[in-house]
Write a protein that holds these residues in place. Structure first.
Motif, PDB file in Angstrom:
ATOM      1  N   ILE A 198       1.697 -21.098 -44.936  1.00  0.00           N
ATOM      2  CA  ILE A 198       0.325 -21.090 -45.447  1.00  0.00           C
ATOM      3  C   ILE A 198       0.215 -21.964 -46.689  1.00  0.00           C
ATOM      4  O   ILE A 198      -0.765 -22.699 -46.868  1.00  0.00           O
ATOM      5  N   GLU A 199       1.209 -21.909 -47.553  1.00  0.00           N
ATOM      6  CA  GLU A 199       1.198 -22.729 -48.766  1.00  0.00           C
ATOM      7  C   GLU A 199       1.245 -24.218 -48.414  1.00  0.00           C
ATOM      8  O   GLU A 199       0.535 -25.036 -49.016  1.00  0.00           O
ATOM      9  N   LYS A 200       2.043 -24.572 -47.429  1.00  0.00           N
ATOM     10  CA  LYS A 200       2.105 -25.967 -46.989  1.00  0.00           C
ATOM     11  C   LYS A 200       0.785 -26.399 -46.364  1.00  0.00           C
ATOM     12  O   LYS A 200       0.327 -27.532 -46.565  1.00  0.00           O
ATOM     13  N   LEU A 201       0.168 -25.491 -45.611  1.00  0.00           N
ATOM     14  CA  LEU A 201      -1.129 -25.800 -45.004  1.00  0.00           C
ATOM     15  C   LEU A 201      -2.187 -26.006 -46.082  1.00  0.00           C
ATOM     16  O   LEU A 201      -3.029 -26.904 -45.971  1.00  0.00           O
ATOM     17  N   LYS A 202      -2.155 -25.194 -47.131  1.00  0.00           N
ATOM     18  CA  LYS A 202      -3.109 -25.349 -48.230  1.00  0.00           C
ATOM     19  C   LYS A 202      -2.984 -26.731 -48.862  1.00  0.00           C
ATOM     20  O   LYS A 202      -3.989 -27.417 -49.096  1.00  0.00           O
ATOM     21  N   THR A 203      -1.756 -27.151 -49.123  1.00  0.00           N
ATOM     22  CA  THR A 203      -1.525 -28.468 -49.716  1.00  0.00           C
ATOM     23  C   THR A 203      -2.057 -29.570 -48.812  1.00  0.00           C
ATOM     24  O   THR A 203      -2.679 -30.535 -49.275  1.00  0.00           O
TER      25      THR A 203
ATOM     26  N   LEU B   1     -11.979 -11.364 -32.540  1.00  0.00           N
ATOM     27  CA  LEU B   1     -12.674 -12.039 -33.633  1.00  0.00           C
ATOM     28  C   LEU B   1     -12.414 -11.325 -34.955  1.00  0.00           C
ATOM     29  O   LEU B   1     -12.263 -11.965 -36.002  1.00  0.00           O
ATOM     30  N   ALA B   2     -12.356 -10.007 -34.917  1.00  0.00           N
ATOM     31  CA  ALA B   2     -12.059  -9.243 -36.132  1.00  0.00           C
ATOM     32  C   ALA B   2     -10.671  -9.594 -36.658  1.00  0.00           C
ATOM     33  O   ALA B   2     -10.471  -9.748 -37.872  1.00  0.00           O
ATOM     34  N   ARG B   3      -9.708  -9.741 -35.763  1.00  0.00           N
ATOM     35  CA  ARG B   3      -8.354 -10.111 -36.184  1.00  0.00           C
ATOM     36  C   ARG B   3      -8.317 -11.527 -36.751  1.00  0.00           C
ATOM     37  O   ARG B   3      -7.630 -11.796 -37.744  1.00  0.00           O
ATOM     38  N   ALA B   4      -9.055 -12.437 -36.125  1.00  0.00           N
ATOM     39  CA  ALA B   4      -9.113 -13.809 -36.632  1.00  0.00           C
ATOM     40  C   ALA B   4      -9.681 -13.832 -38.046  1.00  0.00           C
ATOM     41  O   ALA B   4      -9.190 -14.559 -38.921  1.00  0.00           O
ATOM     42  N   ASN B   5     -10.711 -13.036 -38.297  1.00  0.00           N
ATOM     43  CA  ASN B   5     -11.310 -12.994 -39.630  1.00  0.00           C
ATOM     44  C   ASN B   5     -10.379 -12.335 -40.648  1.00  0.00           C
ATOM     45  O   ASN B   5     -10.380 -12.717 -41.822  1.00  0.00           O
ATOM     46  N   ASP B   6      -9.582 -11.383 -40.213  1.00  0.00           N
ATOM     47  CA  ASP B   6      -8.614 -10.780 -41.129  1.00  0.00           C
ATOM     48  C   ASP B   6      -7.564 -11.805 -41.550  1.00  0.00           C
ATOM     49  O   ASP B   6      -7.199 -11.889 -42.729  1.00  0.00           O
ATOM     50  N   VAL B   7      -7.101 -12.608 -40.589  1.00  0.00           N
ATOM     51  CA  VAL B   7      -6.133 -13.665 -40.908  1.00  0.00           C
ATOM     52  C   VAL B   7      -6.784 -14.714 -41.809  1.00  0.00           C
ATOM     53  O   VAL B   7      -6.171 -15.193 -42.773  1.00  0.00           O
ATOM     54  N   LYS B   8      -8.037 -15.070 -41.507  1.00  0.00           N
ATOM     55  CA  LYS B   8      -8.746 -16.036 -42.356  1.00  0.00           C
ATOM     56  C   LYS B   8      -8.840 -15.520 -43.786  1.00  0.00           C
ATOM     57  O   LYS B   8      -8.586 -16.270 -44.746  1.00  0.00           O
TER      58      LYS B   8
ATOM     59  N   SER C 225      -7.214 -15.707 -49.450  1.00  0.00           N
ATOM     60  CA  SER C 225      -6.605 -15.034 -50.605  1.00  0.00           C
ATOM     61  C   SER C 225      -5.424 -15.818 -51.157  1.00  0.00           C
ATOM     62  O   SER C 225      -5.033 -15.631 -52.311  1.00  0.00           O
ATOM     63  N   LYS C 226      -4.869 -16.716 -50.336  1.00  0.00           N
ATOM     64  CA  LYS C 226      -3.748 -17.553 -50.765  1.00  0.00           C
ATOM     65  C   LYS C 226      -4.206 -18.923 -51.261  1.00  0.00           C
ATOM     66  O   LYS C 226      -3.381 -19.799 -51.519  1.00  0.00           O
ATOM     67  N   GLY C 227      -5.535 -19.104 -51.370  1.00  0.00           N
ATOM     68  CA  GLY C 227      -6.047 -20.322 -51.980  1.00  0.00           C
ATOM     69  C   GLY C 227      -6.622 -21.351 -51.037  1.00  0.00           C
ATOM     70  O   GLY C 227      -7.047 -22.418 -51.472  1.00  0.00           O
ATOM     71  N   LEU C 228      -6.669 -21.076 -49.725  1.00  0.00           N
ATOM     72  CA  LEU C 228      -7.263 -22.026 -48.795  1.00  0.00           C
ATOM     73  C   LEU C 228      -8.782 -21.930 -48.856  1.00  0.00           C
ATOM     74  O   LEU C 228      -9.337 -20.856 -49.097  1.00  0.00           O
ATOM     75  N   ALA C 229      -9.458 -23.056 -48.628  1.00  0.00           N
ATOM     76  CA  ALA C 229     -10.919 -23.088 -48.692  1.00  0.00           C
ATOM     77  C   ALA C 229     -11.515 -22.461 -47.439  1.00  0.00           C
ATOM     78  O   ALA C 229     -11.155 -22.827 -46.315  1.00  0.00           O
ATOM     79  N   SER C 230     -12.433 -21.541 -47.636  1.00  0.00           N
ATOM     80  CA  SER C 230     -13.078 -20.881 -46.506  1.00  0.00           C
ATOM     81  C   SER C 230     -13.806 -21.877 -45.614  1.00  0.00           C
ATOM     82  O   SER C 230     -13.871 -21.705 -44.391  1.00  0.00           O
ATOM     83  N   SER C 231     -14.354 -22.953 -46.226  1.00  0.00           N
ATOM     84  CA  SER C 231     -15.108 -23.949 -45.465  1.00  0.00           C
ATOM     85  C   SER C 231     -14.232 -24.738 -44.499  1.00  0.00           C
ATOM     86  O   SER C 231     -14.741 -25.395 -43.594  1.00  0.00           O
ATOM     87  N   GLN C 232     -12.907 -24.676 -44.673  1.00  0.00           N
ATOM     88  CA  GLN C 232     -11.992 -25.396 -43.788  1.00  0.00           C
ATOM     89  C   GLN C 232     -11.336 -24.468 -42.770  1.00  0.00           C
ATOM     90  O   GLN C 232     -10.376 -24.850 -42.109  1.00  0.00           O
ATOM     91  N   LEU C 233     -11.883 -23.267 -42.631  1.00  0.00           N
ATOM     92  CA  LEU C 233     -11.341 -22.291 -41.691  1.00  0.00           C
ATOM     93  C   LEU C 233     -12.458 -21.733 -40.821  1.00  0.00           C
ATOM     94  O   LEU C 233     -13.429 -21.180 -41.333  1.00  0.00           O
TER      95      LEU C 233
END
Length: 303
Positions: A90-95, A126-133, A138-146
């Motif tokens: 997830i950290e690598k994906l954020k970068t 869909l509920a599970r997908a939103n929980d993962v999102k 929470s780890k710093g990824l932009a919601s607009s990119q998910l």
């Protein structure tokens, strides 16, 4: 017979007996056994139907780990704690996403047809997908990119009452031309509702921007850089002092000056249109000095 002869005879008998025994029992010791007599044992294949790796690949990004999100049956929330290897991914994906703002990831959550959905979402996947999102955010990824999707399937790999990794990820390019983008639509409305108005001194094509005007320029630049197939309209105006044709020309020069300012700030010239209204659309009374100063302006909006 002498003792010496008997001794030699004994040695000879031992040699003869040893030779006979060797021929009888050891002669074929090194002979290869027929192939039919050899039992071939096939290699052991370890098969784990519960193994679903965490994989995010595409658009120049690749990450995989054997660990994955897990969900209890009928439950929309991932089991905690999350594996450290997933956190690394997830950290690598954020970068990666920070450096590639036009890329987004669609998270697809799955649920089986025999599970019960007690959430507000259309389905448990869909509920599970939103929980993962939400965990990604929470780890710093932009919601607009998910983005998120949910699907119902007949079965999924499980371990007792736990679903192993019922989530998949797919890269896509953000459609910046879509007017459905609420953020960009709101910014356009903001720009046009309170447009950037640049005022000029008499017979001058120059201006000094205050803090509010600088912010409006920043908003226009931001919008045009992120929303394709749009353009900005710069309209020049003048007061009514002097010859009308000269005022129309002067107002056009002011519009062109404003256009060049936008170009210097990164906007393509082909996306900036200009026109002159001269003295024809005053916003204040030309009978006063203040009114004339107010009318000498350019108005910049998004088309």
């Amino acid at each position: 017979m002498s003792k010496k002869a008997l001794y030699l005879l004994g040695i000879a008998l031992v040699i003869i007996l040893g030779t006979i025994l060797y021929i009888k029992f050891c002669c074929n010791c090194d002979t290869a056994q027929p192939n039919s007599a050899v039992e071939k044992v096939p290699p052991t294949t370890i098969k784990n139907d519960n193994f679903v790796p965490f994989i995010i690949n595409g658009s120049g990004f690749e990450f995989q780990t054997n660990y994955n999100f897990k969900f209890l049956k009928n439950n929309p929330v991932a089991i905690q704690p999350i594996s450290d290897s997933i956190s690394i991914g997830i950290e690598k994906l954020k970068t990666f996403l920070v450096s590639n703002l036009k890329q987004k990831v669609t998270i697809t959550g799955y649920a089986t047809s025999d599970e019960t959905n007690t959430t507000k979402f259309e389905n448990l996947g869909l509920a599970r997908a939103n929980d993962v999102k939400n965990y990604f955010v929470s780890k710093g990824l932009a919601s607009s990119q998910l983005d998120t999707k949910g699907e119902i399937i007949n079965s999924w790999k499980t371990n007792a009452d736990t679903l192993i990794g019922p989530v998949e990820y797919e890269f896509a390019t953000i459609d910046t031309t879509s007017a459905a983008s609420d953020d960009w639509s709101a910014l356009k409305e903001k720009i046009n509702a309170n447009p950037l108005i640049l005022h000029f001194n008499t017979n001058k094509s120059s201006f000094n921007l205050n803090e509010e005007e600088q912010q409006k320029v920043t908003d226009i630049i931001k919008y045009l850089k992120n929303v394709k197939n749009t353009s900005v309209l710069v309209v020049g105006h003048s007061d009514n002092v002097g010859n009308r044709d000269l005022n129309v020309e002067l107002a056009q020069k002011r519009a062109d000056f404003s256009k060049n300012y936008l170009i210097k700030n990164g906007i393509e010239a082909s996306r900036i249109e200009t026109e002159s209204k001269g003295p024809d659309e005053p916003i204040s009374d030309n009978a006063t000095t203040e009114g004339k100063a107010s009318n000498r302006r350019t108005v910049i909006t998004i088309k």
